[in-house]
Design an enzyme around this catalytic site. Structure first.
Site, PDB file in Angstrom:
ATOM      1  CG  ASP A 165      -1.993   1.075   1.143  1.00 27.48           C
ATOM      2  OD1 ASP A 165      -2.466   1.350   0.021  1.00 27.48           O
ATOM      3  OD2 ASP A 165      -2.348   1.658   2.166  1.00 27.48           O
ATOM      4  CB  ILE A 168       0.358  11.151   2.074  1.00 27.16           C
ATOM      5  CG1 ILE A 168       0.631  10.821   0.599  1.00 27.16           C
ATOM      6  CG2 ILE A 168       1.046  12.462   2.462  1.00 27.16           C
ATOM      7  CD1 ILE A 168       0.060  11.843  -0.369  1.00 27.16           C
ATOM      8  CG  HIS A 169       1.565   8.516   7.097  1.00 29.44           C
ATOM      9  ND1 HIS A 169       0.445   8.121   7.789  1.00 29.44           N
ATOM     10  CD2 HIS A 169       1.818   7.547   6.183  1.00 29.44           C
ATOM     11  CE1 HIS A 169       0.040   6.948   7.318  1.00 29.44           C
ATOM     12  NE2 HIS A 169       0.852   6.583   6.348  1.00 29.44           N
ATOM     13  NE  ARG A 170       2.031  15.656  12.744  1.00 33.20           N
ATOM     14  CZ  ARG A 170       0.992  15.812  13.554  1.00 33.20           C
ATOM     15  NH1 ARG A 170      -0.182  16.173  13.069  1.00 33.20           N
ATOM     16  NH2 ARG A 170       1.120  15.633  14.854  1.00 33.20           N
ATOM     17  N   GLY A 187      -7.882   2.881   9.782  1.00 33.45           N
ATOM     18  CA  GLY A 187      -8.173   3.215   8.401  1.00 33.45           C
ATOM     19  C   GLY A 187      -6.996   3.218   7.455  1.00 33.45           C
ATOM     20  CD  GLU A 289      -1.700  18.266  10.560  1.00 33.60           C
ATOM     21  OE1 GLU A 289      -2.057  18.107   9.379  1.00 33.60           O
ATOM     22  OE2 GLU A 289      -0.840  17.543  11.098  1.00 33.60           O
TER      23      GLU A 289
END
EC number: 4.1.1.59
Length: 490
Positions: A165, A168-170, A187, A289
């Site tokens: 998979d 996108i993450h910070r 999720g 954010e």
């Protein structure tokens, strides 16, 4: 002759001669808060502090401390620009991505010599290796926890390699070979893989891919139930481009990397290891954010141990501003596709279009255009709103409008609320539901009765559709069609 593979450079070549879509500068800029501060005025849009606007993407060619790196920001910070880059009408991008999800084109693996992402390689075993000097990750504001990778596509797999998979993450640069990564609970498939590795007390190999064709970046933001566990969203990008995304084997990890990315960081998510997000700044803040507020620094981020940094020659570092219009494109358009997919299954033909506007950061609000064909369709609009909440749990507000309303024009939408809406009849409030934990109003002290835990919310439906039996009383003033009206402007 074979078609040129899609990547960031091919996309930029298509828009670079349009000053409304692209601008570059050789003026020196500091990546610490100044770069984002400049773009705030030029083209950030979204929920960014005013003044801001929709404007061109910007390439900064002279970045302080990084003489060999360019930084690109704002590539997707315009829905019209995304439509242009996808060669598709910006107003129906949700439908377009919905079709792409249903007809994915799986990625393919290419040989090392065909992967420009590996033109330059630095390994953690090299003397002086330091990601803070190799990766020109900007800070958005002076109180950020540190330099952030804001648009890095993380590629990972299950332990048995049966599922892969991208998400996108910070990710914040914490040390010379260490990143902190925020994986939102629930999720995200990468989170499930990481949990599997953690339970086995084994490090999880990953790659972080930066500087990509926006088809990859936007496609990667799909979530369940639209893309169920085991669905690799790189297939969405393949469908958009009618061309498989190219992968290559990692240099130092047993994982794939995107072969045409500008930058790749390889490494491992470490099991049972956590780090304070603002350990270097102690500001109490993370970064801005999408709702428009600074996120709180997380006391226990998961840790990525970096084993290599690779990049293309004359590489482009890509970044986004958290609350910008760019987030709306990345999160909002896939959300529209997810909503359309579910409502089209349940009530086909009744929702003609969906738009997630900047006011909701692409996640919190949706505007649904409803088609009522006969009296039996009255009430179907509210059913559609409930389906939207089912399709995307982070959605907070749904506005329902008729087909004669331009859902991309907030003046038209608010006009609907003022002339086709009565609050005592057309308002639905649903309490005690799950939503997005980054919404600062979703705290127990805000509403102790209905918000037991952070991330819970009341949800709102504003029904601005005209009752079917009253449609003749709500016809807009009809003006004469003048097909050649533009001749009067010459």
């Amino acid at each position: 002759m074979a078609e040129q593979p899609w990547d960031l450079r091919r996309v930029l070549a298509e828009i670079k001669d349009d000053p409304k879509q692209y601008h570059e500068t050789d003026v020196e800029v500091d990546p610490e808060a100044e770069l984002a501060g400049v773009y705030r005025y030029v083209g950030a849009g979204g929920t960014v502090e005013r003044p801001t606007q929709e404007g061109p993407a910007m390439m900064f060619n002279n970045v302080k401390g990084f003489p060999d790196t360019r930084v690109l920001i704002g590539l997707m910070a315009s829905r019209r620009r995304v439509g242009k880059m996808f060669h598709h009408d910006y107003q129906t991008l949700g439908q377009y991505l919905n079709e792409a999800v249903s007809n994915p084109v799986a990625p393919v693996t290419v040989a090392e010599q065909d992967a420009p992402a590996h033109e330059v390689v630095y390994k953690a075993t090299d003397e002086g290796f330091d990601i803070r000097k190799l990766v020109a990750a900007p800070t958005n504001t002076p109180v950020d926890a540190g330099p952030y990778i804001t648009v890095g596509v993380v590629f990972g797999s299950s332990m048995d390699k049966s599922k892969s998979d991208v998400t996108i993450h910070r990710m914040v640069l914490e040390d010379k070979d260490k990143l902190g990564i925020y994986i939102m609970p629930g999720g995200r498939h990468i989170g499930a893989f990481a949990e599997e590795y953690e339970q086995a007390n084994k490090p999880m190999p990953i790659t972080i891919n930066i500087g990509l064709d926006p088809a990859v970046t936007i496609g990667a933001t799909f979530e369940p139930p639209t893309t169920p566990f085991g669905y690799n969203e790189l297939g969405v990008a393949g469908a958009i481009r009618h061309q498989a995304v190219q992968l290559v084997d990692g240099v130092t990890v047993d994982e794939k990397a995107i072969a045409r990315s500008e930058y790749t960081l390889e490494g491992y998510i470490m099991p049972n290891e956590r780090i304070q997000e603002d350990i270097n700044t102690h500001t109490g803040k993370a970064m801005p954010e999408f709702p428009g507020y600074d996120g709180d620094a997380n006391p226990a981020l998961q840790v990525i141990k970096v084993t290599a940094v690779t990049h293309r020659k004359n590489a482009i570092m890509q970044s986004v501003i958290g609350p910008s219009e760019e987030h709306v494109s990345m999160a909002g358009i896939p959300t529209e596709a997810s909503i359309l997919q579910l409502v089209n299954r349940a009530i086909p033909g009744k929702v003609t279009n969906v738009y997630n506007p900047p006011a909701g950061g692409g996640k919190l609000m949706t505007i649904m255009q409803i088609h009522k064909e006969n009296e039996a369709d009255e009430g179907i609009q509210r059913q559609a709103a409930l389906l939207a909440f089912s399709a995307f749990k982070e959605l907070k507000t749904v506005i329902l409008v008729d087909e004669d309303v331009d859902i991309f024009d907030m003046n038209d939408v608010i006009w609907t609320i003022n002339t086709r809406f009565q609050a005592d009849q057309d308002l639905m409030v649903l309490s005690g539901m799950r939503n997005h934990p980054l919404d600062p109003s979703e705290r127990p002290q805000y509403d102790p009765k209905s918000i037991r835990f952070r991330g819970m919310s009341s949800k709102l439906v504003i029904d601005g559709t005209v009752p079917f039996d009253m449609k003749d009383q709500f016809e807009r003033a009809q003006f004469k069609d003048v097909p050649d009206w533009q001749k009067y402007l010459k």
